[in-house]
Design an enzyme around this catalytic site. Structure first.
Site, PDB file in Angstrom:
ATOM      1  CE  LYS A 169       7.634  -5.256   8.355  1.00  0.00           C
ATOM      2  NZ  LYS A 169       6.557  -4.596   9.125  1.00  0.00           N
ATOM      3  CB  SER A 221      -5.383  -3.660   4.725  1.00  0.00           C
ATOM      4  OG  SER A 221      -4.182  -3.578   3.748  1.00  0.00           O
ATOM      5  N   GLY A 225      -3.249  -7.933   1.981  1.00  0.00           N
ATOM      6  CA  GLY A 225      -3.373  -9.283   1.974  1.00  0.00           C
ATOM      7  C   GLY A 225      -3.277  -9.956   0.422  1.00  0.00           C
ATOM      8  CD  GLU A 242      -8.120 -10.974  11.343  1.00  0.00           C
ATOM      9  OE1 GLU A 242      -8.918 -10.338  10.685  1.00  0.00           O
ATOM     10  OE2 GLU A 242      -7.511 -10.582  12.425  1.00  0.00           O
ATOM     11  CB  CYS A 276     -10.359  -6.604  11.815  1.00  0.00           C
ATOM     12  SG  CYS A 276     -10.156  -8.044  13.109  1.00  0.00           S
ATOM     13  CD  GLU A 374     -11.910  -2.685   8.039  1.00  0.00           C
ATOM     14  OE1 GLU A 374     -11.650  -2.929   9.038  1.00  0.00           O
ATOM     15  OE2 GLU A 374     -11.205  -2.831   6.988  1.00  0.00           O
TER      16      GLU A 374
END
Length: 474
Positions: A169, A221, A225, A242, A276, A374
């Site tokens: 996806k 994010s 996750g 990740e 990231c 972040e």
């Protein structure tokens, strides 16, 4: 007329009545439509992947390598078309889009020959015991919008090399280049081995919870996750996550100010900071802080923010409005708190295109949102430190642990610091270098599992031990 793209399901390009508009973040214009898939389309894709898995799992490493090399060639041979399409949907400048397209082809080629050899555990008069790796089954891959092609390839390729099949996806913000690649590889991969379907964010939980999917691999994010981990736990799916990072760079006092300034700039501002593993907190020793902060700010004045398709653009727009508004909010918070700006800080949420000026902050406090969170945008907070122990402690004071960097002429001293950082990757005198053969993954809330290399390939397999009793009486 707006072009409508199709999904790849069971070897065929398939459209749907329901569609999603895809925007160019530089202009906010609709540039294409893609299918808005739901449960029915997902079921079809999973069924196709399950059927293909029966035969694909029996293929030899050489047969798998041939297919993956075909994918690499399809991307490489159509790179000019693909990188322009990528810029139009993602926003990154053409040069950076080229790097992603060619990088994805290179990654596929490099990883095509990875193999997982059997390991002999015991070989004596009584027993022969060996461990082999067997494919986990059907993989569900969920890809973000910042590097849509690299992230897609780093899920598709190891899945295929391990003997798995996959339902992928793309992000609804950046599906076009992935779907064009789907067209190009339709006759390269076996029917049903690779399925690519598009949908809104609601499609993600359906993939995570689908009983026909055996493993989830996700990049995105930390908040998402955690939700994926919860959904996968219901039937104990294998997962690779990740996730986010708030990566710290530490610049020691012996660093060459003029040489390091440009590298530090791009370690933060490549892809408009939407990386990231970008440097999101930069700690500079007090002896060189004033000179280096000025050098970085001076370099920034020569970098153009604009449409990634225009010659001379160094930093493109933020990819989507939601992220654009979040970055603007962080910058406004810094202004409201009276923090000092070396450059930037003037945002215009009412303008056309998701543009944020290059923004560099001068020694904000550690608890400032722009430091503690972040940013994922073209924002660089520079902070001053006086001792190495202090810098290490401040770098580690984060819930994230993805990557970091040390800058120094004394590489031995830099390695000693690197070994004390709580991150999965540490670079010394460089940034954002990932090897196809070295594992990449985060510590703490930056991830679960690994990608790249043999460690990443193992994530798509189970270990199976077969033991033969040699002196048995039967």
């Amino acid at each position: 007329m707006t072009k409508t793209y199709a999904n790849l399901i069971d070897g065929e390009m398939v459209t749907s009545e329901a569609t999603i508009d895809v925007l160019n973040p530089a202009t906010e214009e609709v540039i294409a439509k893609v299918p808005a898939c739901g449960k029915d389309e997902l079921d079809r894709a999973v069924d196709a992947a399950r059927a293909a898995f029966k035969s694909w799992r029996k293929t030899t490493p050489e047969e798998r390598q041939k297919v993956v090399l075909g994918i690499a060639a399809a991307i490489r041979d159509n790179a000019d078309e693909l990188f322009r399409l990528l810029t139009s949907e993602q926003g990154k400048p053409h040069a950076q889009a080229q790097q992603e397209i060619y990088g994805a082809a290179g990654l596929a080629k490099a990883q095509s020959g990875l193999t997982l050899d059997d390991v002999v555990n015991q070989d004596d008069d009584t027993r022969l015991s060996r461990t082999r790796r067997v494919p986990v089954g059907v993989v569900g891959g969920i890809v973000p919008w910042n590097f849509p092609i690299m992230m897609a390839i780093q899920k598709i390729v190891p899945a295929l090399v391990a003997g798995c099949t996959i339902v992928l996806k793309p992000s609804p913000f950046t599906p076009l280049t992935t779907l064009r690649i789907a067209e190009l590889i339709k006759d390269v991969v076996p029917k049903g081995a690779v399925n690519i379907i598009t949908g809104e964010d609601s499609l993600g939980p359906l993939i995570t919870e689908h009983p026909g999917i055996d493993k989830i691999t996700f990049t995105g994010s930390t908040a998402t996750g955690k939700k994926i981990m919860e959904g996968a736990a219901r039937d104990l799916k294998r997962i690779t996550l990740e996730l986010g990072g708030n990566d710290a760079s530490i610049v020691l006092p012996d660093a060459d100010v003029e040489k390091v300034a440009e590298q530090l700039f791009w370690s933060s501002f490549s892809n408009a900071g939407q990386v990231c593993i970008a440097a999101k907190r930069i700690y500079i020793h007090e002896d060189i802080y004033d000179d280096l902060s000025k050098a970085i700010a001076d370099y920034a004045k020569g970098v153009t923010v604009g449409d990634g398709s225009q010659q001379g653009t160094g930093v493109g727009p933020i990819q989507n409005r939601k992220q654009f508004e979040r970055v603007c909010e962080l910058i406004q918070d810094a202004k409201d708190n009276g923090y000092n700006f070396l450059t930037g800080g003037d945002t215009d949420p009412s303008g056309t295109g998701y543009y944020v000026p290059i923004t560099i902050l001068d020694n904000p406090p550690e608890d400032a949102r722009i430091v503690a969170e972040e940013q994922f945008g073209p924002v660089m907070p520079l902070m001053k430190f006086s001792s190495v122990d202090e810098a290490i402690a401040r770098a580690n004071a984060s819930e994230y642990g993805l990557a970091g960097a040390i800058w120094s002429k004394d590489t031995d001293a830099a390695v000693e610091i690197a070994e004390q950082l709580e991150t999965g990757t540490v670079w010394i005198n460089e940034f954002m270098h990932l090897s196809p053969f070295a594992p990449f993954g985060g510590h703490k809330q930056s991830g679960f599992g690994a990608e790249y290399g043999i460690d990443g390939l193992k994530e798509f397999t189970y270990p199976q031990v077969i033991t033969v009793k040699r002196d048995a009486v039967v």
